[in-house]
Design a protein around this motif. Sequence first.
Motif, short mmCIF file in Angstrom:
data_model
loop_
_atom_site.label_atom_id
_atom_site.label_comp_id
_atom_site.label_asym_id
_atom_site.label_seq_id
_atom_site.Cartn_x
_atom_site.Cartn_y
_atom_site.Cartn_z
N GLY A 154 29.83 -97.84 22.75
CA GLY A 154 30.56 -97.47 21.54
C GLY A 154 31.92 -96.87 21.81
O GLY A 154 32.57 -96.37 20.88
N GLY A 155 32.37 -96.93 23.06
CA GLY A 155 33.69 -96.40 23.39
C GLY A 155 34.79 -97.19 22.71
O GLY A 155 34.64 -98.37 22.40
N LYS A 156 35.89 -96.53 22.46
CA LYS A 156 37.02 -97.15 21.77
C LYS A 156 38.18 -97.34 22.74
O LYS A 156 38.61 -96.40 23.40
CB LYS A 156 37.43 -96.32 20.56
CG LYS A 156 36.35 -96.27 19.48
CD LYS A 156 36.77 -95.43 18.29
CE LYS A 156 35.73 -95.48 17.19
NZ LYS A 156 34.42 -94.97 17.63
N LEU A 157 38.65 -98.56 22.82
CA LEU A 157 39.77 -98.93 23.67
C LEU A 157 40.98 -99.17 22.79
O LEU A 157 40.92 -99.92 21.81
CB LEU A 157 39.44 -100.19 24.46
CG LEU A 157 40.54 -100.73 25.36
CD1 LEU A 157 40.74 -99.81 26.56
CD2 LEU A 157 40.23 -102.15 25.81
N LYS A 158 42.09 -98.54 23.13
CA LYS A 158 43.32 -98.69 22.34
C LYS A 158 44.33 -99.52 23.13
O LYS A 158 44.68 -99.17 24.27
CB LYS A 158 43.90 -97.32 21.99
CG LYS A 158 42.99 -96.49 21.08
CD LYS A 158 43.62 -95.15 20.74
CE LYS A 158 42.66 -94.31 19.88
NZ LYS A 158 42.46 -94.90 18.56
N LEU A 159 44.77 -100.61 22.52
CA LEU A 159 45.75 -101.50 23.14
C LEU A 159 47.08 -101.36 22.43
O LEU A 159 47.18 -101.58 21.21
CB LEU A 159 45.27 -102.95 23.06
CG LEU A 159 43.97 -103.32 23.76
CD1 LEU A 159 43.65 -104.79 23.52
CD2 LEU A 159 44.04 -103.02 25.25
N GLU A 160 48.10 -101.02 23.20
CA GLU A 160 49.46 -100.96 22.66
C GLU A 160 50.11 -102.35 22.81
O GLU A 160 49.59 -103.21 23.53
CB GLU A 160 50.27 -99.90 23.40
CG GLU A 160 49.70 -98.49 23.31
CD GLU A 160 49.58 -97.99 21.88
OE1 GLU A 160 50.39 -98.40 21.03
OE2 GLU A 160 48.65 -97.19 21.62
N PRO A 161 51.22 -102.60 22.11
CA PRO A 161 51.87 -103.91 22.22
C PRO A 161 52.09 -104.31 23.68
O PRO A 161 52.55 -103.51 24.50
CB PRO A 161 53.18 -103.70 21.48
CG PRO A 161 52.84 -102.69 20.42
CD PRO A 161 51.89 -101.75 21.10
N GLY A 162 51.70 -105.55 23.99
CA GLY A 162 51.81 -106.07 25.34
C GLY A 162 50.53 -105.95 26.14
O GLY A 162 50.37 -106.63 27.16
N GLU A 163 49.59 -105.11 25.71
CA GLU A 163 48.34 -104.93 26.43
C GLU A 163 47.26 -105.88 25.91
O GLU A 163 47.32 -106.34 24.76
CB GLU A 163 47.85 -103.48 26.30
CG GLU A 163 48.78 -102.47 26.98
CD GLU A 163 48.27 -101.05 26.89
OE1 GLU A 163 48.44 -100.32 27.89
OE2 GLU A 163 47.71 -100.68 25.84
N SER A 164 46.27 -106.14 26.76
CA SER A 164 45.21 -107.08 26.38
C SER A 164 43.88 -106.68 26.99
O SER A 164 43.82 -105.86 27.92
CB SER A 164 45.58 -108.50 26.84
OG SER A 164 45.53 -108.60 28.25
N ILE A 165 42.83 -107.28 26.47
CA ILE A 165 41.48 -107.11 27.01
C ILE A 165 40.84 -108.48 27.15
O ILE A 165 41.08 -109.38 26.33
CB ILE A 165 40.62 -106.21 26.10
CG1 ILE A 165 39.21 -106.04 26.68
CG2 ILE A 165 40.55 -106.77 24.67
CD1 ILE A 165 38.35 -105.04 25.93
N THR A 166 40.05 -108.65 28.20
CA THR A 166 39.26 -109.86 28.39
C THR A 166 37.83 -109.57 27.94
O THR A 166 37.19 -108.65 28.45
CB THR A 166 39.27 -110.30 29.87
OG1 THR A 166 40.62 -110.59 30.24
CG2 THR A 166 38.41 -111.54 30.07
N LEU A 167 37.37 -110.35 26.98
CA LEU A 167 36.02 -110.20 26.42
C LEU A 167 35.16 -111.36 26.90
O LEU A 167 35.37 -112.51 26.50
CB LEU A 167 36.07 -110.17 24.89
CG LEU A 167 36.90 -109.05 24.26
CD1 LEU A 167 37.04 -109.28 22.76
CD2 LEU A 167 36.26 -107.70 24.53
#
Length: 229
Positions: A154-167
Amino acid sequence: MKRSRVNEIMLQGDEFIRSFGYVLPPFAYWAPEELRARKVQAKGIVNARLGWDITDFGAGDFDTLGLFLFTVRNGNPADLAIGRGLLYAEKIMIARQDQVTPMHRHVIKGEDIINRGGGTLTLELFASDENGQLDRKADVTMMTDGVQRHLPAGGKLKLEPGESITLRPGLWHSFWGEGADVLIGEVSTVNDDRTDNIFADPVGRFAEIEEDAAPLHLLVADYDRWLSD
């Protein structure tokens, strides 16, 4: 959702996308009549479900629970079986400020979710248990721009412009914009929104449309009904 509201969201979404220098492909602007007239030429568009996808997930409150999507390209599911060919898809999306996309996972699709501009994109993440159900205890491991990260359930990841996550497939995720609307890029495995979205709560993937106005452009969910003859 009322068709008039969908039309309004299309115009607003196109303006927002263009404000970041991104332009949708030409077929995005075809009227329904033009798409019907070009149905033979546009077979690749229709079969791949390219185009507009605006959903309130059946809840009837788009501003609170909803998402704007446009599928720009989509590969061939048959190529996945042989491991070569058109194995990829791309979307451009808009998550409005505080507008939630509900918790879900994918069975086949892996995806990179990229903050292309605007506010902060916040994701809530859960792992899957051995039965594919949402695991409220296990830590979550993911990659963000090539860097391995760990969060509690349930952790929250915050992505700023230019950032990404691989799901990866099986990683449960919900997301929303914080501070401002967010332009999102999605690069993924071949995409089938009709079969590869597993939601934690019972919601509908596509909106139910009330036809109070003529469509400005067809949604991908309109294709079977509007282009069947």
